[in-house]
Scaffold this motif. Structure first.
Motif, PDB file in Angstrom:
ATOM      1  N   GLY A  39       0.799  -1.222   0.000  1.00  0.00           N
ATOM      2  CA  GLY A  39       0.000   0.000   0.000  1.00  0.00           C
ATOM      3  C   GLY A  39       0.829   1.269   0.000  1.00  0.00           C
ATOM      4  O   GLY A  39       0.379   2.303  -0.489  1.00  0.00           O
ATOM      5  N   TRP A  40       2.041   1.210   0.554  1.00  0.00           N
ATOM      6  CA  TRP A  40       2.817   2.461   0.623  1.00  0.00           C
ATOM      7  C   TRP A  40       3.915   2.547  -0.434  1.00  0.00           C
ATOM      8  O   TRP A  40       4.505   3.602  -0.620  1.00  0.00           O
ATOM      9  CB  TRP A  40       3.377   2.703   2.026  1.00  0.00           C
ATOM     10  N   GLU A  41       4.203   1.446  -1.140  1.00  0.00           N
ATOM     11  CA  GLU A  41       5.251   1.503  -2.164  1.00  0.00           C
ATOM     12  C   GLU A  41       4.797   2.374  -3.343  1.00  0.00           C
ATOM     13  O   GLU A  41       3.672   2.258  -3.809  1.00  0.00           O
ATOM     14  CB  GLU A  41       5.559   0.095  -2.701  1.00  0.00           C
ATOM     15  N   THR A  42       5.675   3.236  -3.799  1.00  0.00           N
ATOM     16  CA  THR A  42       5.352   4.051  -4.969  1.00  0.00           C
ATOM     17  C   THR A  42       6.115   3.572  -6.203  1.00  0.00           C
ATOM     18  O   THR A  42       5.769   3.923  -7.334  1.00  0.00           O
ATOM     19  CB  THR A  42       5.705   5.529  -4.712  1.00  0.00           C
ATOM     20  N   SER A  43       7.152   2.757  -5.985  1.00  0.00           N
ATOM     21  CA  SER A  43       7.936   2.228  -7.109  1.00  0.00           C
ATOM     22  C   SER A  43       7.189   1.075  -7.765  1.00  0.00           C
ATOM     23  O   SER A  43       6.717   0.156  -7.091  1.00  0.00           O
ATOM     24  CB  SER A  43       9.296   1.752  -6.581  1.00  0.00           C
ATOM     25  N   ASP A  44       7.076   1.110  -9.092  1.00  0.00           N
ATOM     26  CA  ASP A  44       6.389   0.036  -9.822  1.00  0.00           C
ATOM     27  C   ASP A  44       7.099  -1.303  -9.632  1.00  0.00           C
ATOM     28  O   ASP A  44       6.461  -2.341  -9.491  1.00  0.00           O
ATOM     29  CB  ASP A  44       6.338   0.365 -11.328  1.00  0.00           C
ATOM     30  N   THR A  45       8.431  -1.256  -9.646  1.00  0.00           N
ATOM     31  CA  THR A  45       9.198  -2.503  -9.494  1.00  0.00           C
ATOM     32  C   THR A  45       8.935  -3.113  -8.123  1.00  0.00           C
ATOM     33  O   THR A  45       8.698  -4.323  -7.998  1.00  0.00           O
ATOM     34  CB  THR A  45      10.712  -2.223  -9.656  1.00  0.00           C
ATOM     35  N   ALA A  46       8.989  -2.276  -7.089  1.00  0.00           N
ATOM     36  CA  ALA A  46       8.756  -2.776  -5.731  1.00  0.00           C
ATOM     37  C   ALA A  46       7.346  -3.326  -5.602  1.00  0.00           C
ATOM     38  O   ALA A  46       7.137  -4.410  -5.019  1.00  0.00           O
ATOM     39  CB  ALA A  46       8.983  -1.648  -4.725  1.00  0.00           C
ATOM     40  N   ALA A  47       6.379  -2.601  -6.140  1.00  0.00           N
ATOM     41  CA  ALA A  47       4.982  -3.055  -6.058  1.00  0.00           C
ATOM     42  C   ALA A  47       4.817  -4.384  -6.797  1.00  0.00           C
ATOM     43  O   ALA A  47       4.099  -5.286  -6.329  1.00  0.00           O
ATOM     44  CB  ALA A  47       4.052  -1.995  -6.644  1.00  0.00           C
ATOM     45  N   ALA A  48       5.503  -4.534  -7.944  1.00  0.00           N
ATOM     46  CA  ALA A  48       5.408  -5.796  -8.699  1.00  0.00           C
ATOM     47  C   ALA A  48       6.016  -6.944  -7.904  1.00  0.00           C
ATOM     48  O   ALA A  48       5.481  -8.064  -7.878  1.00  0.00           O
ATOM     49  CB  ALA A  48       6.117  -5.644 -10.047  1.00  0.00           C
ATOM     50  N   GLN A  49       7.152  -6.702  -7.257  1.00  0.00           N
ATOM     51  CA  GLN A  49       7.782  -7.749  -6.437  1.00  0.00           C
ATOM     52  C   GLN A  49       6.870  -8.180  -5.296  1.00  0.00           C
ATOM     53  O   GLN A  49       6.686  -9.369  -5.034  1.00  0.00           O
ATOM     54  CB  GLN A  49       9.121  -7.249  -5.871  1.00  0.00           C
ATOM     55  N   LEU A  50       6.298  -7.198  -4.603  1.00  0.00           N
ATOM     56  CA  LEU A  50       5.412  -7.524  -3.479  1.00  0.00           C
ATOM     57  C   LEU A  50       4.167  -8.259  -3.973  1.00  0.00           C
ATOM     58  O   LEU A  50       3.689  -9.197  -3.334  1.00  0.00           O
ATOM     59  CB  LEU A  50       5.014  -6.247  -2.716  1.00  0.00           C
ATOM     60  N   GLY A  51       3.654  -7.837  -5.130  1.00  0.00           N
ATOM     61  CA  GLY A  51       2.480  -8.503  -5.702  1.00  0.00           C
ATOM     62  C   GLY A  51       2.786  -9.960  -6.029  1.00  0.00           C
ATOM     63  O   GLY A  51       1.979 -10.858  -5.768  1.00  0.00           O
TER      64      GLY A  51
END
Ligand code: SF4
Length: 292
Positions: A39-51
Motif C-alpha cells: 500500500g505504501w510503495e510508490t515504485s512500480d518494481t517494488a509493487a510488482a515484487q510484493l504482488g
C-alpha cells in the motif's frame, strides 16, 4: 489450521502438522505487513515484487504446497513440561513431513556434502529446551532457508561503541546482504549474552509476532529507529529498490560481560515461516507466532 483446538494426537503427528502449517501458510502478521508495504510503495518494481510474493503466498495456501522451494532447516523450541523422548518424536515427524508435504531434503554432511535425504543427520533436529512449570508442552518451529541464514552476522563490539555501534553493525549487515536474503523480511537481533547466546537470541527474535510490541521501551525504540533507517535505505523488495527493505525488527537482550558488547543479526526472509502447537490434557492449539 491456525488457532484450531484439536484432540490430542501423537507428538510426531503434531510435528508434521506444524511443518505443514509453517510451509504452506504465511503467518498472518507477516502477510499483513506485506499488504501494508504494498500500500505504501510508490515504485512500480517494488509493487510488482510484493504482488508476486503475495500471489505466491496465496497459491501455496490454496494448493497446500510449500511457499518456497527452499523449505529450510527446521529449528525447534520446546517449552513447558516434556521428557527426553520428545527429541525422537520430533525426528520422526521431520522425516515423515519430508516425505509427505514434501520438504526438500536440505541436510548434508558439511565436508562430504552427502545428503542425508530426510532433513536429519548428525546433530539434527536442532531442538532448544525451555522447561517451565506450566501444564502444557509447546513445540515451536522456524524454517530457516539458506538464503537468509547465510547472511547471519555476529560481532563482539567494543563496549565504547554503544547503541550507535549496534545500529551501524545491523544497518551494514542488512545493506551488505542486499537482495540475497529475499527482502523484505524480519531482522532478528541478539544483544548481549555470550557469543553463542547472542546468536541464539537473534534467531529466537524471529518468532515474535510483528503486531506485538516489545515490552522493553528501550528496545522498542531501537527497533523503531532501525525500521525507519533500513526502510529509508532504498534497498527495497528483493533488493531491486523501493521503500520496503524490512517488515519488522525484533531485538532480544541479555546481560553481558563488562568488557563485551556482543551483537548478532539473523535475517528472516519474506517467507519467515513459523508455527507453534500448545499441547494440553484437553487439546492442541496451533498458532504462528510466539514470544518465548
Ligand atoms: S531466502 Fe527465503 S524466500 Fe528466499 S529462497 Fe531462501 S527460503 Fe526462499
Amino acid at each position: 489450521m491456525a488457532d484450531v483446538v484439536k484432540l490430542p494426537e501423537p507428538t510426531e503427528k503434531v510435528v508434521v502438522n506444524l511443518l505443514r502449517l509453517a510451509n504452506t501458510k504465511l503467518p498472518t502478521d507477516v502477510g499483513w505487513a506485506l499488504e501494508a508495504a504494498a500500500g505504501w510503495e510508490t515504485s512500480d518494481t517494488a509493487a510488482a515484487q510484493l504482488g508476486a510474493i503475495m500471489e505466491n503466498v496465496r497459491k501455496a495456501d490454496l494448493l497446500a504446497r510449500p511457499m518456497c522451494q527452499d523449505t529450510g532447516i527446521p529449528i525447534f523450541w520446546v517449552r513447558g513440561k516434556f521428557d527426553s523422548s520428545i527429541v525422537k518424536d520430533i525426528a520422526v515427524g521431520v522425516e515423515e513431513a519430508t516425505k509427505t508435504i514434501p520438504m526438500r531434503p536440505n541436510t548434508v554432511d558439511p565436508l562430504t556434502r552427502q545428503n542425508y535425504g530426510n532433513n536429519l543427520g548428525e546433530g539434527m533436529p536442532i531442538v532448544h529446551f525451555l522447561p517451565t512449570d506450566d501444564d502444557f508442552t509447546e513445540i515451536t518451529v522456524l524454517l530457516k532457508g539458506a538464503g537468509s541464514e547465510n547472511m547471519t552476522k555476529f560481532a563482539m563490539l567494543n563496549p565504547a561503541e554503544g547503541r550507535e555501534g549496534v545500529i551501524k553493525f545491523v544497518t551494514d549487515t542488512v545493506l551488505d546482504a542486499g537482495g540475497r536474503p529475499c527482502p523484505p523480511g524480519i531482522i532478528g537481533i541478539g544483544l548481549g549474552g555470550t557469543a553463542d547466546e547472542c546468536v541464539a537470541m537473534a534467531k529466537q527474535a524471529l518468532l515474535e509476532p510483528l503486531d506485538e510490541e516489545n515490552p522493553d521501551p528501550v528496545l522498542r525504540q531501537m527497533e523503531e529507529d532501525l525500521f525507519v533507517k533500513l526502510n529509508s535505505s532504498g534497498l527495497g523488495p528483493m533488493g531491486l529498490g523501493g521503500a520496503t527493505t524490512v517488515l519488522g525488527v525484533k531485538i532480544r537482550r541479555a546481560a553481558c560481560h563488562t568488557a563485551s558488547l556482543p551483537v548478532a543479526v539473523n535475517t528472516g526472509c519474506w517467507a519467515t515461516r513459523r508455527a507453534s502447537a500448545r499441547i494440553t490434557a484437553t487439546g492442541i492449539k496451533y498458532a504462528q507466532g510466539v514470544r518465548l
